[in-house]
Each structure stands twice: as structure tokens, then as C-alpha cells.
Design a protein around this motif. Structure first.
Motif, PDB file in Angstrom:
ATOM      1  N   VAL A   1      -0.903  -4.224   9.335  1.00 31.13           N
ATOM      2  CA  VAL A   1       0.288  -3.778   8.465  1.00 31.13           C
ATOM      3  C   VAL A   1       0.543  -2.600   8.551  1.00 31.13           C
ATOM      4  CG1 VAL A   1       0.276  -5.431   6.008  1.00 31.13           C
ATOM      5  CG2 VAL A   1      -1.199  -3.624   6.087  1.00 31.13           C
TER       6      VAL A   1
ATOM      7  N   ASN B   1      -8.348 -11.465   5.188  1.00 34.63           N
ATOM      8  CA  ASN B   1      -8.736 -10.108   4.256  1.00 34.63           C
ATOM      9  C   ASN B   1      -9.740 -10.833   4.113  1.00 34.63           C
ATOM     10  OD1 ASN B   1      -6.769  -9.251   4.428  1.00 34.63           O
ATOM     11  ND2 ASN B   1      -5.797  -8.496   2.833  1.00 34.63           N
TER      12      ASN B   1
ATOM     13  N   GLU C   1      -4.848   2.442  -1.280  1.00 35.94           N
ATOM     14  CA  GLU C   1      -5.314   1.230  -0.842  1.00 35.94           C
ATOM     15  C   GLU C   1      -6.056   1.143  -2.063  1.00 35.94           C
ATOM     16  OE1 GLU C   1      -6.343  -0.914   2.212  1.00 35.94           O
ATOM     17  OE2 GLU C   1      -6.722  -2.944   1.906  1.00 35.94           O
TER      18      GLU C   1
ATOM     19  N   ILE D   1       0.389  -0.998   0.060  1.00 32.76           N
ATOM     20  CA  ILE D   1       0.139   0.150   0.448  1.00 32.76           C
ATOM     21  C   ILE D   1       1.153   1.149  -0.001  1.00 32.76           C
ATOM     22  CG2 ILE D   1      -1.586   1.259   0.875  1.00 32.76           C
ATOM     23  CD1 ILE D   1      -2.880  -1.289   2.376  1.00 32.76           C
TER      24      ILE D   1
ATOM     25  N   SER E   1      -5.516  -3.203  10.185  1.00 30.41           N
ATOM     26  CA  SER E   1      -6.403  -4.507  10.110  1.00 30.41           C
ATOM     27  C   SER E   1      -6.799  -5.168  11.602  1.00 30.41           C
ATOM     28  CB  SER E   1      -5.663  -6.396   9.613  1.00 30.41           C
ATOM     29  OG  SER E   1      -5.024  -6.697   8.110  1.00 30.41           O
TER      30      SER E   1
ATOM     31  N   LYS F   1     -10.564  -5.014  12.374  1.00 31.52           N
ATOM     32  CA  LYS F   1     -11.058  -6.291  11.712  1.00 31.52           C
ATOM     33  C   LYS F   1     -12.190  -6.835  13.198  1.00 31.52           C
ATOM     34  CE  LYS F   1      -8.370  -6.848   7.697  1.00 31.52           C
ATOM     35  NZ  LYS F   1      -7.327  -7.923   7.243  1.00 31.52           N
TER      36      LYS F   1
ATOM     37  N   TYR G   1      -2.285 -14.270  12.098  1.00 29.03           N
ATOM     38  CA  TYR G   1      -2.438 -15.402  10.548  1.00 29.03           C
ATOM     39  C   TYR G   1      -1.384 -16.411  10.513  1.00 29.03           C
ATOM     40  CZ  TYR G   1      -3.852 -10.096   9.343  1.00 29.03           C
ATOM     41  OH  TYR G   1      -4.219  -9.121   9.617  1.00 29.03           O
TER      42      TYR G   1
ATOM     43  N   ASN H   1      -7.377  -7.976  -3.685  1.00 33.66           N
ATOM     44  CA  ASN H   1      -8.751  -7.806  -2.516  1.00 33.66           C
ATOM     45  C   ASN H   1      -9.434  -7.907  -3.300  1.00 33.66           C
ATOM     46  OD1 ASN H   1      -7.591  -7.305  -0.036  1.00 33.66           O
ATOM     47  ND2 ASN H   1      -6.945  -5.823   0.578  1.00 33.66           N
TER      48      ASN H   1
HETATM   49  N1  GLN Z   1      -3.392  -7.593   7.467  1.00 34.58           N
HETATM   50  C1  GLN Z   1      -3.897  -6.315   7.145  1.00 34.58           C
HETATM   51  O1  GLN Z   1      -3.893  -4.925   7.820  1.00 34.58           O
HETATM   52  C2  GLN Z   1      -4.039  -6.262   6.257  1.00 34.58           C
HETATM   53  C3  GLN Z   1      -4.920  -5.177   5.765  1.00 34.58           C
HETATM   54  C4  GLN Z   1      -4.818  -4.132   4.349  1.00 34.58           C
HETATM   55  N2  GLN Z   1      -5.829  -3.012   4.785  1.00 34.58           N
HETATM   56  C5  GLN Z   1      -4.827  -4.875   3.396  1.00 34.58           C
HETATM   57  O2  GLN Z   1      -6.103  -5.486   2.925  1.00 34.58           O
HETATM   58  O3  GLN Z   1      -4.221  -5.982   2.915  1.00 34.58           O
END
Ligand code: GLN
Length: 309
Positions: free
Chosen positions: A261, A114, A160, A28, A64, A67, A243, A167
Motif C-alpha cells: 500500500v 494481512n 500503523e 496509515i 506488504s 511479505k 489480493y 490487523n
Molecule cells: N497491502 C498492504 O501493503 C498492507 C500492509 C499494511 N501494513 C497493513 O497491514 O495494512
């Protein structure tokens, strides 16, 4: 027990001095500009006292970590029906993996990879305009962090949107199985924007307090979610929050946690503390390198691992 302020100060000093800082995410483009020498930490104890160190007031892209909060909102909207759209098993794969989705017929493994988070975002979007859904998510973050200034970094979101081809692939693939209900562009737009919420460690640790207190928001005394739901969200963070690095994080840190990230990690010591750390350099699994080490030090010294001292 050691004094938390002292522990936080010593961790901040050690992290500021370390040369191994991981690699800043650059897929990004807007995130690539962030200074790898940053390190921040904030710990909100169960009684509300805050210990903070380093760059704890500097805003970063929560990515993330959002989330956790979108999962909370989606469960509030459709309850356990959510688990028809997304699983709750660790993936053992990178956060943006495509292969697993094909094998599992478009149903993502969990809400923190994701694909899973895009499916959860789609649930929040249904019945709303994208702008309304995003407003809902942002207001939730402002309410939980007790800070109406929390906002979205539009540059990161736009960056992004321009480059989020993977994505898009995940979302279109899910759409072909009917897992995504709304126009893919709308769902992705909301997803990119909630990932681009900018917060500092203090705001993030404050926002996560309900997961320390069995679902109760200590500022109001009211429950954000039921105790059962808080326990389950923590369980999913523990098993899926990092992850394919989730096992190692449990082994070393021993707390439910969620990484992004942008280099942030939010972690919960149930009944004890809500914690946010930030250092932009990542390890191979896309989790903050120094953030993880800082949390390992913290839980060891405070005896906070959920698995014992
Ligand atoms: N691991 C992450 O933080 C990924 C989030 C990031 N916005 C993506 O979709 O790639």
C-alpha cells in the motif's frame, strides 16, 4: 528485442506525465503525506545490468512487499510445516478481510493477505525476542539488497501501531484458534515494523534477484533458497500477490509480483529480470495504479510475460 534503457526511459516519461494517479492510502496516517506525483522504476537484468528511471532512488514504505521476504525466512525456519498455519490459495477478498478467517477457522488463505503475513511473522518470532526477530528480517533485506543502510521508518511503524485496529482484530481472532503462538502485541509489533522498512526501487529490485535465478544470490553464487522453493514463492506471488486484483495483474502483466500500500510493486521475470516500480496512488484493490500500468508496458515491450510474448 528493444533496448531496455530506452523502454525504461519512455515508461518513466509517460508515467510522469499522466494525470490519472490513483489514490494514496491514508488509513496509515503517515503514508497519506507521500507525494502522488512520484514515479520510480528499476530493472536488474539477469546479467546484473540495472536500468532505472524517475524517482528510482527515493525511499518509500515497502509495506506488504516485505511479505515475500518474511515468507522466504519462515520457510527457511520451519519448511513445509508452515502450510499448517497458512494456506496458499488466492483469497478473492480485500487484503484486510475478516470474514474469510471465520469461515476457515482462523487459518488464513495465503501468506500475502494481512492475516497470513501476521501468522508468518509469528513463526519468525517464536523462540526470539521481538527485537531479535526484527533484526533478522532487516539484516536479510540489507544482505539481499547489498546495502547495510536499509532501515525501518519508525514514524510509519508507530503510525500503523496507533491505527492498526483491523490487523489487531485479525491477530486476536487467529490467536483464539491457536494459529498465533506469541503475545499478539509482540507479533503485531514485528509485523508493523517489517511493513515499515523503507527502500528505493533499485534496492528492492536488487533484493529480489534470487527469485530470478532459481534461488541463487548472484552476488555470492550461493543459494538463498532451493530452486524448488524459489519457483513456489514465485507461484504464490503470481496467484496471491495482488489480493483480489491478482487475476487482473496476471492478465495484464503476466509476472509473479507483490504489491504494497506504499505504492510499490516488486515483480519477477524468471531468468530475465527483477523489477521494482513505485507510484503511491492506488487502485480500488489497493495496488499501485501507475505501477501496474508501467509493468504492463514493460512486459509487453520486452516480451517478458511468463505466459508468452
Ligand atoms: N497491502 C498492504 O501493503 C498492507 C500492509 C499494511 N501494513 C497493513 O497491514 O495494512
Amino acid at each position: 528485442m528493444p533496448d531496455l534503457d530506452t523502454v525504461v526511459r519512455e515508461i518513466s516519461e509517460e508515467m510522469a506525465a499522466r494525470a490519472d494517479r490513483g489514490t494514496v492510502a491514508d488509513y496509515i496516517p503517515e503514508l497519506a503525506h507521500v507525494d502522488p506525483n512520484r514515479f520510480g522504476i528499476a530493472v536488474v537484468q539477469a546479467d546484473g545490468r540495472i536500468s532505472a528511471g524517475g524517482d528510482s532512488e527515493v525511499l518509500f514504505s515497502i509495506q506488504s512487499i516485505s511479505k515475500v521476504f518474511t515468507l522466504t525466512l519462515a520457510l527457511g525456519m520451519i519448511g513445509d510445516r508452515l502450510w499448517r498455519r497458512v494456506g496458499r490459495e488466492p483469497s478473492g477478498n480485500p487484503f484486510n478481510s475478516i470474514v474469510q478467517l471465520e469461515r476457515e477457522r482462523g487459518v488464513p488463505r495465503n501468506p500475502f493477505i494481512n492475516a497470513g503475513a501476521i501468522a508468518v511473522t509469528d513463526v519468525i518470532l517464536s523462540g526470539h525476542e521481538p527485537r531479535e526477530a526484527l533484526g533478522e528480517i532487516l539484516r536479510f533485506m540489507q544482505f539481499l539488497s547489498k546495502d547495510p543502510t536499509v532501515t525501518i521508518d519508525e514514524k510509519v511503524a508507530a503510525s500503523e501501531r496507533r491505527t492498526g485496529f483491523r490487523n489487531s482484530a485479525l491477530a486476536y481472532y487467529m490467536k483464539s484458534f491457536g494459529v498465533i503462538e506469541n503475545p499478539v502485541d509482540y507479533t503485531l509489533g514485528v509485523y508493523f515494523h517489517h511493513c515499515a522498512i523503507a527502500m528505493n526501487c533499485r534496492q528492492l529490485a536488487t533484493a529480489g534477484q534470487f527469485l530470478v535465478h532459481n534461488g541463487m544470490n548472484p552476488a555470492t553464487g550461493f543459494n538463498v533458497v532451493s530452486p524448488e522453493r524459489a519457483r513456489r514463492i514465485n507461484a504464490i506471488m503470481l496467484t496471491c500477490g495482488h489480493y483480489d486484483g491478482s487475476g487482473d495483474f496476471a492478465y495484464r502483466v503476466g509476472l509473479p509480483g507483490k504489491s504494497g500500500v506504499g505504492g510499490g510493486i516488486f515483480a519477477v521475470a524468471p531468468g530475465k529480470a527483477s523489477i521494482a516500480v513505485w507510484s503511491p496512488g492506488l487502485d480500488a484493490a489497493g495496488n499501485s495504479h501507475l505501477g501496474r500500468i508501467a509493468l504492463e508496458r514493460l512486459t509487453q515491450r520486452m516480451g517478458w510475460s511468463v505466459f508468452g510474448v
